[in-house]
Design an enzyme around this catalytic site. Structure first.
Site, PDB file in Angstrom:
ATOM      1  N   ASP A 478      29.424  -3.607  18.734  1.00 45.53           N
ATOM      2  CA  ASP A 478      29.748  -2.785  19.602  1.00 45.53           C
ATOM      3  C   ASP A 478      31.375  -2.505  19.303  1.00 45.53           C
ATOM      4  OD1 ASP A 478      30.240  -1.792  22.100  1.00 45.53           O
ATOM      5  OD2 ASP A 478      29.335  -3.598  23.080  1.00 45.53           O
ATOM      6  N   ASP A 548      25.226   2.387  28.518  1.00 43.43           N
ATOM      7  CA  ASP A 548      25.555   1.554  29.643  1.00 43.43           C
ATOM      8  C   ASP A 548      24.740   1.588  30.821  1.00 43.43           C
ATOM      9  OD1 ASP A 548      26.612  -0.029  28.335  1.00 43.43           O
ATOM     10  OD2 ASP A 548      28.306   0.160  28.822  1.00 43.43           O
TER      11      ASP A 548
HETATM   12  C1  GLA Z   1      29.999  -2.607  26.264  1.00 39.48           C
HETATM   13  C2  GLA Z   1      28.857  -2.239  26.297  1.00 39.48           C
HETATM   14  C3  GLA Z   1      27.525  -3.049  27.540  1.00 39.48           C
HETATM   15  C4  GLA Z   1      28.878  -4.550  26.631  1.00 39.48           C
HETATM   16  C5  GLA Z   1      29.782  -4.626  26.936  1.00 39.48           C
HETATM   17  C6  GLA Z   1      30.447  -6.056  27.186  1.00 39.48           C
HETATM   18  O1  GLA Z   1      30.728  -1.465  27.168  1.00 39.48           O
HETATM   19  O2  GLA Z   1      27.794  -1.291  25.869  1.00 39.48           O
HETATM   20  O3  GLA Z   1      26.227  -3.116  26.969  1.00 39.48           O
HETATM   21  O4  GLA Z   1      28.401  -5.265  25.775  1.00 39.48           O
HETATM   22  O5  GLA Z   1      30.912  -3.853  26.720  1.00 39.48           O
HETATM   23  O6  GLA Z   1      32.177  -6.029  27.129  1.00 39.48           O
END
Ligand code: GLA
Length: 729
Positions: A478, A548
């Protein structure tokens, strides 16, 4: 097919199965001028297209006055300072402070195969797959050589381009702009196609009519971004999926970019792509070279669909690497939307037990497993397992999961550091920052200065040690902020302008080490959802978390925009719980499954907490995934209808490469009453063959399905969906 140079006309001709690209050497100075890009030509008689006799600046008509020529000629790789007043690819500053560049043709080389680009992701191909051309231009005053690199693929209508700039002079030169490619051609009433968005709204499709002057898409965020995609398309009026012309340009790069078109006084369009010159200044010492990223150009005279399928095939066969590219990926369940930071071993095992019963194959532990990470305000950088939450550490969790028949996957965010972390307390200088100022925070975190060897080494050692500590078979990498406060305490003042690009190179270096050291690992890139969904990252990971936003209806738009360029096998998509986490919308479980199937497919919910009715559908959905994933991963994608355009329904089709079957997915977004029955015209079938629709038992001719259409069942209710499986008989 291939590449040729005609000694008489001095024209280079690059041919793909259906397209030709021609440029040539001009006689007076050896400028490299563009002649033609479009449908395939039999011969290279296109030199006449390059008009050089435009009116000069003053009312006199004096033909080839130098500046009038420079300001109108279609350059293959325009350079700054000499009198072409349009946007350039290359701009420099010499030791003495001058910026004029004028490079003429020196020599060329044609060969089979394709060379890798040092330190950068790029498409690849064998001697059987492709042919490449290097054209060298030199400026003898500055001592600079520009190597323009082209590759054509034997069976795909794609041409790649990049440039390598070498300092062969005696003095240091600073590159203040070094773009990858340029295409000068006549404006045919083009519109610009681009993909825009925001967090949770990535890659919305946008058209705008070109006007005089400069227009484009840009990122100055240090990453390719949620907001803009490093892509630009030029489309002719009335473009559809099946009709009209499109020129696609896609940059294989994950940092700041520029993708710009300028319409000039003579109705020429100049399209350029490359690293954004914002805060870019690269010191090139004598003997050094700078490699630009690659641009992938695709031309289609048969609408957007054919461009899309070319990008899909190229990326699947010549960009994505590793064993997972051609393999069914395990159906995963990710605990992010289920628990956020609030989990422990028992909670994960509860989810895992229920998931295993339903046929799910892997549990991914998301954010919150390390250090003091009880929320998103702290602990990034402290990559040591939190034994309070996970007694026995990662190894125990992996063993327990493996015992249940599940694989184990792990989330990491290695490019970041929280101000509230042991790492930052020990190394406050390791964050990107401008001395004397507190760097701006985003999600309460800073970006690590990976351009410093000791920082990169530290991060790599942590990653390696974590991944070696347990049976971890998948990583979600990430990156939850963008770059600001540019400054590296490891670079001298004159090299601070290299930081953005060096940062991207460092991320590539880390991911290269990762895939080489753990060759069987399944890597999924992610950046606050789809904030770094670009072809550069695909070179390292066969899939990228798309957004997301897991609401199936919002995903229709996001996945449509993403699939304009990216194969469905790369699009991270999960079934999540309803009312949706961010949107508050409730969509039938079945529809959520159908939408996630047009991606990698998986789950992002607390399987122990959802209704029994929804849970009971999971085994059937997993079976659906196993049945269709080969088709989805490898087939030809056709966008049949878009809710974005018609306001009511979405429909897409995937055809097996061997033509034996096809899957049509229809989603009724808005229900209507007393409307005419609906048919969707299918594509890519064999007109003379018969197809049976599995779900209805009906048979139809391929011609009927394509020219008259497949009748779709009227559905009552919003957000309902249907699949139609066609079997060729
Ligand atoms: C980002 C990712 C999510 C999740 C969060 C965790 O927003 O896109 O899928 O992993 O971080 O903090």
């Amino acid at each position: 097919m291939g590449i040729s140079y005609n000694e008489k006309t001095r024209i280079f001709k690059l041919d793909t199965p259906n397209t030709s690209y021609c440029f040539g050497v001009e006689d007076s100075f050896g400028y490299l001028l563009h002649h033609y890009y479009g449908r395939r030509l039999a011969a290279d008689g296109v030199g006449y297209l390059t008009r050089t006799g435009e009116y000069p600046f003053t009312p006199d008509r004096n033909g080839r006055e130098k500046l009038s020529f420079l300001n109108a000629a279609p350059f293959e790789y325009p350079m700054g300072g000499m009198g072409d007043f349009r946007e350039h690819c290359l701009e420099i500053r010499t030791r003495e402070g001058y910026n004029t560049l004028e490079a003429g043709f020196r020599d060329y080389e044609i060969r089979r195969g394709k060379r890798p680009l040092a330190g950068l992701p790029a498409t690849f191909g064998t001697e059987a797959d492709c042919a490449s051309l290097t054209v060298r231009l030199t400026d003898d005053v500055v001592g600079l050589t520009v190597e323009l690199e082209y590759t054509v693929f034997e069976d795909l209508d794609a041409i790649t381009r990049s440039a390598r700039i070498c300092n062969q002079g005696k003095g240091t030169v600073w590159l203040t702009k070094a773009l990858s490619a340029c295409l000068d051609e006549e404006d045919r009433d083009f519109s610009m196609l681009s993909l825009h968005g925001a967090w949770a709204r990535e890659r919305g499709i946008q058209y705008r009519k070109l006007g005089y002057g400069r227009q484009g898409v840009f990122s100055e965020r240090g990453v390719s971004s949620h907001q803009d995609q490093p892509f630009l398309g030029l489309t002719t009026p009335g473009i559809t999926q099946t009709q009209g012309e499109v020129y696609g340009f896609h940059l294989v790069y994950s940092g700041n970019f520029e993708a710009q078109t300028e319409v000039s006084q003579f109705n020429m369009t100049r399209t350029l792509l490359g690293i954004n010159p914002y805060n870019f200044c690269w010191e090139l010492k004598p003997g050094e070279a700078f490699q630009t990223p690659e641009v992938v150009m695709v031309y289609s005279c048969a609408g957007l669909g054919s461009m899309t399928r070319t990008y899909h095939d190229l990326y699947r066969r010549h960009l994505i690497r590793g064993p997972w590219r051609d393999r069914k990926r395990p159906v995963l369940i990710n605990n992010w939307e289920a628990t956020h930071f609030d989990f422990d071993l028992e909670k994960l095992l509860d989810i895992a037990r229920e998931a295993a019963k339903a046929g799910i194959e892997m549990l991914v532990m998301d954010d919150g497993w390390f250090g003091n990470r009880f929320d998103d305000n702290r602990a990034l950088g402290d990559w040591f397992v939190n034994e309070e939450k996970l007694p026995g550490g990662l190894d125990r969790l992996a063993r327990e999961l493996n015992g249940l028949g599940l694989k184990f996957g792990l989330w990491i965010e290695p490019e970041m550091v929280s101000p509230d972390s042991d790492l930052f307390r020990s190394h406050p200088d390791w964050a990107i920052q401008t001395p004397g100022r507190e760097p701006g925070r985003c999600r309460n975190q800073y970006v690590l200065d990976l351009t410093r060897a000791e920082v990169l080494e530290y991060v790599w050692q942590r990653i390696r040690s974590i991944l070696s500590s347990a049976n971890i078979e998948y990583v979600k990498w990430d990156m939850n902020r963008q770059l600001s406060d540019l400054g590296s305490l490891g670079l001298p003042p004159r090299r601070q302008g290299e930081l953005y690009h060096r940062y991207v190179l460092a991320v590539y270096e880390l991911q290269e080490r990762l895939v080489r050291t753990f060759p069987n690992l399944l890597l999924e890139n992610c950046s606050g959802g789809g904030g770094r969904f670009d072809p550069g990252m695909l070179y390292y990971s066969p899939q990228i978390w798309c957004s997301d936003n897991t609401d199936a209806v919002e995903r229709l738009k996001i996945q449509e925009g993403t699939a304009l360029l990216y194969p469905l096998s790369t699009i991270g998509a999960h079934v999540s719980d309803c009312p949706n986490h961010y949107m508050g919308r409730t969509v039938p479980f079945e529809t959520r499954g159908h939408v996630a199937l047009a991606g990698t497919f998986g789950y992002e919910l607390d399987v122990t907490g959802i209704s029994g009715e929804d849970r009971a559908q999971i085994p059937g959905q997993v079976a659906m995934y196993h049945r269709y994933n080969d088709l989805v991963r490898e087939g030809d994608y056709y966008r049949l209808a878009s809710c974005r355009e018609n306001g009511a329904y979405d429909c897409w089709q995937i055809n097996a490469k061997d033509g034996s079957q096809a899957l049509v997915t229809y989603v009724q977004v808005m229900s209507r009453v007393n409307f005419p029955s609906r048919r969707v015209r299918l594509e890519g079938l064999e007109p003379g063959k018969t197809y049976r629709v599995e779900q209805t038992g009906q048979t139809y001719g391929g011609d009927v399905l394509m020219y008259a259409g497949l009748p779709v069942e009227p559905l009552s209710g919003d957000f309902r969906s249907r699949q139609y499986t066609l079997i060729r008989i």
